[in-house]
Design a protein around this motif. Structure first.
Motif, short mmCIF file in Angstrom:
data_model
loop_
_atom_site.label_atom_id
_atom_site.label_comp_id
_atom_site.label_asym_id
_atom_site.label_seq_id
_atom_site.Cartn_x
_atom_site.Cartn_y
_atom_site.Cartn_z
N THR A 1 0.84 -1.20 0.00
CA THR A 1 0.00 0.00 0.00
C THR A 1 0.87 1.25 0.00
O THR A 1 2.08 1.18 0.23
N SER A 2 0.25 2.37 -0.24
CA SER A 2 0.97 3.64 -0.15
C SER A 2 1.31 3.91 1.31
O SER A 2 0.48 3.70 2.19
N ILE A 3 2.54 4.33 1.55
CA ILE A 3 2.98 4.53 2.94
C ILE A 3 3.42 5.96 3.19
O ILE A 3 3.78 6.69 2.26
N THR A 4 3.37 6.34 4.45
CA THR A 4 3.95 7.63 4.87
C THR A 4 5.33 7.40 5.48
O THR A 4 6.16 8.32 5.49
N ALA A 5 5.56 6.20 5.96
CA ALA A 5 6.86 5.85 6.54
C ALA A 5 6.90 4.34 6.71
O ALA A 5 5.87 3.65 6.65
N LEU A 6 8.10 3.82 6.94
CA LEU A 6 8.25 2.39 7.22
C LEU A 6 9.14 2.25 8.45
O LEU A 6 10.15 2.97 8.58
N GLN A 7 8.77 1.36 9.31
CA GLN A 7 9.51 1.16 10.55
C GLN A 7 10.10 -0.25 10.58
O GLN A 7 9.50 -1.20 10.08
N TRP A 8 11.25 -0.36 11.19
CA TRP A 8 11.85 -1.66 11.47
C TRP A 8 11.89 -1.87 12.98
O TRP A 8 12.29 -0.98 13.74
N TYR A 9 11.48 -3.08 13.39
CA TYR A 9 11.47 -3.45 14.79
C TYR A 9 12.30 -4.71 15.00
O TYR A 9 12.44 -5.54 14.10
N SER B 1 9.53 0.38 -6.02
CA SER B 1 9.35 -1.08 -5.98
C SER B 1 8.64 -1.52 -4.71
O SER B 1 8.45 -2.72 -4.50
N GLN B 2 8.25 -0.55 -3.87
CA GLN B 2 7.56 -0.84 -2.61
C GLN B 2 8.34 -1.87 -1.79
O GLN B 2 7.81 -2.93 -1.40
N SER B 3 9.59 -1.53 -1.54
CA SER B 3 10.43 -2.43 -0.77
C SER B 3 11.36 -1.65 0.13
O SER B 3 11.66 -0.47 -0.11
N SER B 4 11.82 -2.33 1.17
CA SER B 4 12.76 -1.74 2.12
C SER B 4 13.74 -2.82 2.54
O SER B 4 13.45 -4.01 2.46
N SER B 5 14.91 -2.39 2.97
CA SER B 5 15.88 -3.34 3.51
C SER B 5 16.48 -2.79 4.78
O SER B 5 16.56 -1.57 4.98
N LEU B 6 16.87 -3.70 5.64
CA LEU B 6 17.58 -3.37 6.87
C LEU B 6 18.88 -4.14 6.86
O LEU B 6 18.86 -5.37 6.82
N SER B 7 19.99 -3.42 6.86
CA SER B 7 21.30 -4.06 6.88
C SER B 7 21.94 -3.87 8.23
O SER B 7 21.87 -2.79 8.82
N ILE B 8 22.56 -4.93 8.71
CA ILE B 8 23.30 -4.88 9.97
C ILE B 8 24.75 -5.24 9.66
O ILE B 8 25.01 -6.31 9.08
N THR B 9 25.68 -4.37 10.00
CA THR B 9 27.09 -4.67 9.79
C THR B 9 27.72 -5.12 11.10
O THR B 9 27.20 -4.85 12.19
#
Lengths: 112, 110
Positions: free
Chosen positions: B27-35, B69-77
């Motif tokens: 869906t259309s978003i205003t923000a994306l959160q990672w938990y 592309s309606q996608s997000s990633s979370l990278s941890i180094t």
């Protein structure tokens, strides 16, 4: 610091009994949420609220009622508990602006 | 229906390695959160990335957002054993209804 407190932390109930799970927040947030979490599943939204006196249905509301008597308190009520409602329940509050959620520690409910 | 979905159920890395968790939304978003949720605890927010941002960092964490592309990633180094947890994405919409995906279980081995 943000604080969301759930009670009880653990509960054993009998099938057909009434169960009330309580949640209290000291964040002065308008929004509050109830989720359940089962093994192999994420958090599924049961009910939520925009403020005192308001309750809204989430994705899995069947078998649950919610009550928001005040800004601070949000309860989840199982009128006739069933074994399928055995789960871990999480309450959260959110400010409704950025909607960062602050979670309680969870309530583990077993319905026998 | 899920409004946010992580793309891998489980990931395993060794300490010191980097790892990326992906998320797609519908869906259309205003923000994306990672938990992140550690065993026996409630989830805690790691990063919030707004729809007009492409990248956000928080220490060893880096989140990206691609609205096309309606996608997000979370990278941890430089992962540590204490990064072992379940990672969820959550998309903010204009409604108050907030739905999580099923989560990605990350195990960091010594």
């Amino acid at each position: 610091e943000a604080a969301v407190t759930q009670s009880p932390r653990n509960k054993v109930a009998v099938t057909g009994g009434k169960v009330t799970l309580s949640c209290n927040q000291t964040n002065n947030h308008n929004n509050m949420y109830w989720y359940r979490q089962d093994t192999g599943h994420g958090l599924r939204l049961i009910h939520y609220s925009y403020g005192a006196g308001s309750t809204e249905k989430g994705d899995i509301p069947d078998g649950y009622k919610a009550s928001r008597p005040s800004q601070e308190n949000f309860s989840l009520i199982l009128e006739l508990a069933t074994p399928s409602q055995t789960s871990v329940y999480f309450c959260a509050s959110g400010d409704g602006v950025q909607n960062t959620l602050y979670f309680g520690a969870g309530t583990r409910l077993s319905v026998l | 229906s899920q409004l946010a979905e992580e793309n891998s159920w489980a990931l395993s890395v060794h300490e010191g390695e980097s790892v990326t968790v992906n998320c797609s939304y519908k869906t259309s978003i205003t923000a994306l959160q990672w938990y992140r949720q550690k065993s026996g605890k409630g989830p805690a927010q790691l990063i919030l990335i707004r729809s007009n941002e492409r990248e956000k960092r928080n220490g060893r964490l880096r989140a990206t957002l691609d609205t096309s592309s309606q996608s997000s990633s979370l990278s941890i180094t430089a992962t540590r054993c204490e990064d072992t947890a379940v990672y969820f994405c959550l998309n903010n919409t204009n409604t108050g209804k907030l739905t999580f995906g099923d989560g990605t279980v990350l195990t960091v081995k010594p």
